[in-house]
Structure formats: structure tokens, C-alpha cells
Design a protein around this motif. Structure first.
Motif, PDB file in Angstrom:
ATOM      1  N   LYS A  16      -5.921   0.059   1.062  1.00  0.00           N
ATOM      2  CA  LYS A  16      -5.426  -1.298   0.822  1.00  0.00           C
ATOM      3  C   LYS A  16      -5.481  -1.698  -0.648  1.00  0.00           C
ATOM      4  CE  LYS A  16      -5.691  -4.506   4.643  1.00  0.00           C
ATOM      5  NZ  LYS A  16      -6.499  -5.553   5.267  1.00  0.00           N
ATOM      6  N   VAL A  25       0.709   4.320   1.476  1.00  0.00           N
ATOM      7  CA  VAL A  25       0.164   3.104   2.089  1.00  0.00           C
ATOM      8  C   VAL A  25      -0.125   2.056   1.019  1.00  0.00           C
ATOM      9  CG1 VAL A  25      -1.781   2.149   3.402  1.00  0.00           C
ATOM     10  CG2 VAL A  25      -0.755   4.321   4.098  1.00  0.00           C
ATOM     11  N   LEU A  28       3.019   0.372  -0.105  1.00  0.00           N
ATOM     12  CA  LEU A  28       3.503  -0.638   0.846  1.00  0.00           C
ATOM     13  C   LEU A  28       2.711  -1.936   0.719  1.00  0.00           C
ATOM     14  CD1 LEU A  28       4.255   1.306   4.152  1.00  0.00           C
ATOM     15  CD2 LEU A  28       5.886   0.219   2.622  1.00  0.00           C
ATOM     16  N   TYR A  29       1.387  -1.824   0.638  1.00  0.00           N
ATOM     17  CA  TYR A  29       0.566  -3.032   0.467  1.00  0.00           C
ATOM     18  C   TYR A  29       0.949  -3.769  -0.806  1.00  0.00           C
ATOM     19  CZ  TYR A  29      -2.568  -1.934   4.298  1.00  0.00           C
ATOM     20  OH  TYR A  29      -3.089  -1.691   5.532  1.00  0.00           O
ATOM     21  N   ILE A  36       6.512  -4.174   4.497  1.00  0.00           N
ATOM     22  CA  ILE A  36       5.854  -3.538   5.636  1.00  0.00           C
ATOM     23  C   ILE A  36       6.637  -3.830   6.913  1.00  0.00           C
ATOM     24  CG2 ILE A  36       3.761  -3.531   7.069  1.00  0.00           C
ATOM     25  CD1 ILE A  36       2.223  -4.183   4.390  1.00  0.00           C
ATOM     26  N   LYS A  39       9.744  -1.793   7.144  1.00  0.00           N
ATOM     27  CA  LYS A  39       9.462  -0.429   7.581  1.00  0.00           C
ATOM     28  C   LYS A  39       9.220  -0.370   9.091  1.00  0.00           C
ATOM     29  CE  LYS A  39       9.320   2.857   5.828  1.00  0.00           C
ATOM     30  NZ  LYS A  39      10.380   3.864   5.691  1.00  0.00           N
ATOM     31  N   HIS A  73       3.207   2.629  10.978  1.00  0.00           N
ATOM     32  CA  HIS A  73       3.629   1.448  10.228  1.00  0.00           C
ATOM     33  C   HIS A  73       3.184   0.159  10.913  1.00  0.00           C
ATOM     34  CE1 HIS A  73       6.056   4.483   8.177  1.00  0.00           C
ATOM     35  NE2 HIS A  73       5.979   3.655   7.153  1.00  0.00           N
ATOM     36  N   ILE A  76      -0.297  -0.373   9.770  1.00  0.00           N
ATOM     37  CA  ILE A  76      -0.321  -0.933   8.410  1.00  0.00           C
ATOM     38  C   ILE A  76      -0.062  -2.432   8.480  1.00  0.00           C
ATOM     39  CG2 ILE A  76       0.839  -0.943   6.157  1.00  0.00           C
ATOM     40  CD1 ILE A  76       1.387   2.087   6.627  1.00  0.00           C
ATOM     41  N   MET A  77       0.896  -2.843   9.301  1.00  0.00           N
ATOM     42  CA  MET A  77       1.194  -4.260   9.481  1.00  0.00           C
ATOM     43  C   MET A  77      -0.038  -5.005   9.996  1.00  0.00           C
ATOM     44  SD  MET A  77       3.749  -5.991  12.272  1.00  0.00           S
ATOM     45  CE  MET A  77       2.719  -5.306  13.568  1.00  0.00           C
ATOM     46  N   GLN A  80      -2.622  -5.360   7.302  1.00  0.00           N
ATOM     47  CA  GLN A  80      -2.209  -6.365   6.318  1.00  0.00           C
ATOM     48  C   GLN A  80      -2.556  -7.771   6.819  1.00  0.00           C
ATOM     49  OE1 GLN A  80      -1.188  -6.147   3.293  1.00  0.00           O
ATOM     50  NE2 GLN A  80      -0.192  -8.069   2.834  1.00  0.00           N
TER      51      GLN A  80
END
Length: 110
Positions: A16, A25, A28-29, A36, A39, A73, A76-77, A80
């Protein structure tokens, strides 16, 4: 099964605050939630297309690959947004034994 999700979540969390050039990753952050979400949408479409192709060909290798991308993904969302995949697993566990029709009817109206 959850051990794999937990390990992936740990890696995602660790990246992160990394430099954007150091990992996908982290990049993307750095780009933010909208990227994000873009994606997640892209991977959703790719998963749908792969499933349609698999229904015709009988070869599910691409749908497995694309589903892995979609889950990744999505994780990751969630990260976040400060959430862990365990929250999703807990929700799925809560739903076991409940009819899908009953569960859907119990949701608040939008």
C-alpha cells in the motif's frame, strides 16, 4: 482455502505504501480508487468473456485465470477501503443455509 487469500491480502497490504514504481499494486494505490475500480470492471468483463468462451470450448483455463485476476483486483479494492477479504468470507458464511431468494428479499431497498 482462506490461507491463500490471507497471504495475498498480506502482500497487498504491505505494498500500500510502497513506491509506485516498485510494484503493480503500489502503482494502483498511487493512482487511487477510481483506477482500482476501473481495473475491477475490466477484469469483470474479461471474466465474463472467458466464461462464455469456456461454455463453447469446454476449456476453463482462461476463465480460471481471469477469475483470479478479478479476485485479486477486488482484494485491492477492499484493501483500499480498509477491508480484509475475511469480511467477504464471513458474509458468505452467514448466507450458508439461507435461500438466495430469502437473502435477496432481506436486503434493504435501494
Amino acid at each position: 482455502m482462506t490461507d491463500t487469500l490471507s497471504r495475498v491480502a498480506q502482500v497487498i497490504e504491505a505494498r500500500k505504501n510502497a513506491e509506485p514504481g516498485s510494484s503493480y499494486v503500489a502503482s494502483l494505490y498511487h493512482k487511487g480508487l477510481n483506477k482500482i475500480l476501473e481495473k475491477v470492471g475490466e477484469e469483470s468483463v474479461e471474466t465474463i468473456i472467458a466464461a462464455k468462451d469456456a461454455a463453447i470450448s469446454g476449456d476453463c483455463s482462461d476463465v480460471i485465470y481471469e477469475t483470479a485476476d478479478l479476485w485479486f483486483h477486488s482484494m485491492i479494492m477492499l484493501a483500499q477501503l480498509g477491508q480484509h477479504p475475511q469480511a467477504v468470507l464471513d458474509e458468505l458464511e452467514r448466507r450458508i443455509g439461507t435461500s438466495g431468494h430469502v437473502e435477496k428479499a432481506s436486503r434493504p431497498s435501494a
